[in-house]
Write an enzyme that holds these catalytic residues in place. Sequence first.
Site, PDB file in Angstrom:
ATOM      1  N   LYS A  16       2.559   3.184  -6.098  1.00  0.00           N
ATOM      2  CA  LYS A  16       2.060   2.182  -7.067  1.00  0.00           C
ATOM      3  C   LYS A  16       3.156   1.667  -7.991  1.00  0.00           C
ATOM      4  CE  LYS A  16       0.029   5.942  -9.820  1.00  0.00           C
ATOM      5  NZ  LYS A  16       1.026   6.076 -10.877  1.00  0.00           N
ATOM      6  N   ASP A  72       0.840  -1.208   0.000  1.00  0.00           N
ATOM      7  CA  ASP A  72       0.000   0.000   0.000  1.00  0.00           C
ATOM      8  C   ASP A  72       0.867   1.247   0.000  1.00  0.00           C
ATOM      9  OD1 ASP A  72      -2.389   1.516   2.304  1.00  0.00           O
ATOM     10  OD2 ASP A  72      -2.333   1.525   0.098  1.00  0.00           O
ATOM     11  N   ASP A 104      -3.454  -2.826  -2.214  1.00  0.00           N
ATOM     12  CA  ASP A 104      -4.493  -1.796  -2.239  1.00  0.00           C
ATOM     13  C   ASP A 104      -4.403  -1.007  -3.553  1.00  0.00           C
ATOM     14  OD1 ASP A 104      -5.258   1.239  -0.387  1.00  0.00           O
ATOM     15  OD2 ASP A 104      -6.604  -0.225  -1.300  1.00  0.00           O
ATOM     16  N   ASN A 105      -5.470  -0.306  -3.904  1.00  0.00           N
ATOM     17  CA  ASN A 105      -5.482   0.659  -5.014  1.00  0.00           C
ATOM     18  C   ASN A 105      -5.189   0.065  -6.381  1.00  0.00           C
ATOM     19  OD1 ASN A 105      -3.771   2.346  -2.557  1.00  0.00           O
ATOM     20  ND2 ASN A 105      -5.808   3.037  -3.168  1.00  0.00           N
ATOM     21  N   GLU A 150     -11.209   4.749  -0.511  1.00  0.00           N
ATOM     22  CA  GLU A 150     -11.483   5.121   0.884  1.00  0.00           C
ATOM     23  C   GLU A 150     -12.174   6.485   0.950  1.00  0.00           C
ATOM     24  OE1 GLU A 150      -8.421   4.246  -0.195  1.00  0.00           O
ATOM     25  OE2 GLU A 150      -6.973   5.825   0.164  1.00  0.00           O
TER      26      GLU A 150
HETATM   27  O1  LIG Z   1      -0.044   7.082  -2.589  1.00  0.00           O
HETATM   28  C1  LIG Z   1      -0.846   6.248  -2.097  1.00  0.00           C
HETATM   29  N1  LIG Z   1      -0.325   5.183  -1.423  1.00  0.00           N
HETATM   30  C2  LIG Z   1      -1.131   4.243  -0.859  1.00  0.00           C
HETATM   31  N2  LIG Z   1      -2.449   4.301  -0.895  1.00  0.00           N
HETATM   32  C3  LIG Z   1      -3.048   5.358  -1.541  1.00  0.00           C
HETATM   33  C4  LIG Z   1      -4.455   5.400  -1.532  1.00  0.00           C
HETATM   34  O2  LIG Z   1      -5.133   4.411  -0.897  1.00  0.00           O
HETATM   35  C5  LIG Z   1      -5.120   6.445  -2.167  1.00  0.00           C
HETATM   36  C6  LIG Z   1      -4.418   7.448  -2.834  1.00  0.00           C
HETATM   37  C7  LIG Z   1      -5.235   8.496  -3.471  1.00  0.00           C
HETATM   38  C8  LIG Z   1      -6.223   9.144  -2.716  1.00  0.00           C
HETATM   39  C9  LIG Z   1      -7.014  10.107  -3.299  1.00  0.00           C
HETATM   40  C10 LIG Z   1      -6.848  10.433  -4.646  1.00  0.00           C
HETATM   41  F1  LIG Z   1      -7.618  11.364  -5.203  1.00  0.00           F
HETATM   42  C11 LIG Z   1      -5.861   9.797  -5.388  1.00  0.00           C
HETATM   43  C12 LIG Z   1      -5.060   8.830  -4.805  1.00  0.00           C
HETATM   44  C13 LIG Z   1      -2.994   7.424  -2.865  1.00  0.00           C
HETATM   45  C14 LIG Z   1      -2.254   8.499  -3.598  1.00  0.00           C
HETATM   46  C15 LIG Z   1      -1.602   8.202  -4.798  1.00  0.00           C
HETATM   47  C16 LIG Z   1      -0.921   9.201  -5.485  1.00  0.00           C
HETATM   48  C17 LIG Z   1      -0.951  10.519  -4.997  1.00  0.00           C
HETATM   49  F2  LIG Z   1      -0.329  11.492  -5.662  1.00  0.00           F
HETATM   50  C18 LIG Z   1      -1.602  10.803  -3.786  1.00  0.00           C
HETATM   51  C19 LIG Z   1      -2.266   9.797  -3.095  1.00  0.00           C
HETATM   52  C20 LIG Z   1      -2.298   6.375  -2.190  1.00  0.00           C
HETATM   53 MG   LIG Z   2      -3.918   2.743  -0.395  1.00  0.00          MG
END
Ligand SMILES: O=c1[nH]cnc2c(O)cc(-c3ccc(F)cc3)c(-c3ccc(F)cc3)c12
Ligand SMILES: [Mg+2]
Length: 214
Positions: free
Chosen positions: A143, A140, A168-169, A198
């Site tokens: 990516k 997590d 995740d993701n 989330e």
């Molecule tokens: O980076 C993450 N690591 C682990 N889990 C994540 C997750 O569960 C969600 C997000 C995320 C949340 C809101 C959104 F609009 C876009 C992405 C991120 C992430 C990715 C790249 C980004 F630039 C900033 C947040 C991560």
């Molecule tokens: Mg995540």
Amino acid sequence: TAEGFHLRLLEHVRKTVKPGDASNMIATIDNYCYTVESGMNVGDVKGKILDDIVLETNPTTVLELGTFCGYSALRIARNLPENSRFFTVEFNPEHAAVAKEIIHTAGMDDKIQMLIGPSQEMIPQFKGMGVSHFDLVFVDHEKDLYKPDVILLEKEGLLKKGSVIVADNVVYPGSPDYIDYVRNNPKFKSTNYMSELEYHKDVVDAIEKSIYIG
Ligand SMILES: O=c1[nH]cnc2c(O)cc(-c3ccc(F)cc3)c(-c3ccc(F)cc3)c12
Ligand SMILES: [Mg+2]
């Protein structure tokens, strides 16, 4: 996720949480993320899927890549058997500092060992720390590191027949090279659990469970 989320969350936690209670900490973080501002914690909906996979696997040695504020570390640790070892890796020192305090306040210090540094440098150190293999890995973090880190885990001999990788993701933001890798690799048996991002009911996301068959 906005800059400084982790510091604002910590301030809120300090003011509101009941110390020594991991479930109350988890609920407090979810409530903050639903009512004030959302953070990149795995959250309660995907968190339930993670809980079920942990309980079904009953792992004794666990690795998490991407601690952030410690939310999923608490969810995982809460469901581990007594004699288990749980390591969580975070490369961002500011996030790690918040996670340390959140984990301490929740009373879970003795169940969670945090390592601060890049995953590519941390993974080769586990054999030397007496870890023979991981029964479960929660991926997590970044990516673009999902695929190289799972390849490194195998190369280091840290996966054994039956080891479970939970990612995740895999839809949002998505890790297409990772998904392509595990789904087309005869050494893994993968299952997709469709869910939602989330704290955002309207955005599709998913968790991928990949069992290493060696
Ligand atoms: O980076 C993450 N690591 C682990 N889990 C994540 C997750 O569960 C969600 C997000 C995320 C949340 C809101 C959104 F609009 C876009 C992405 C991120 C992430 C990715 C790249 C980004 F630039 C900033 C947040 C991560
Ligand atoms: Mg995540």
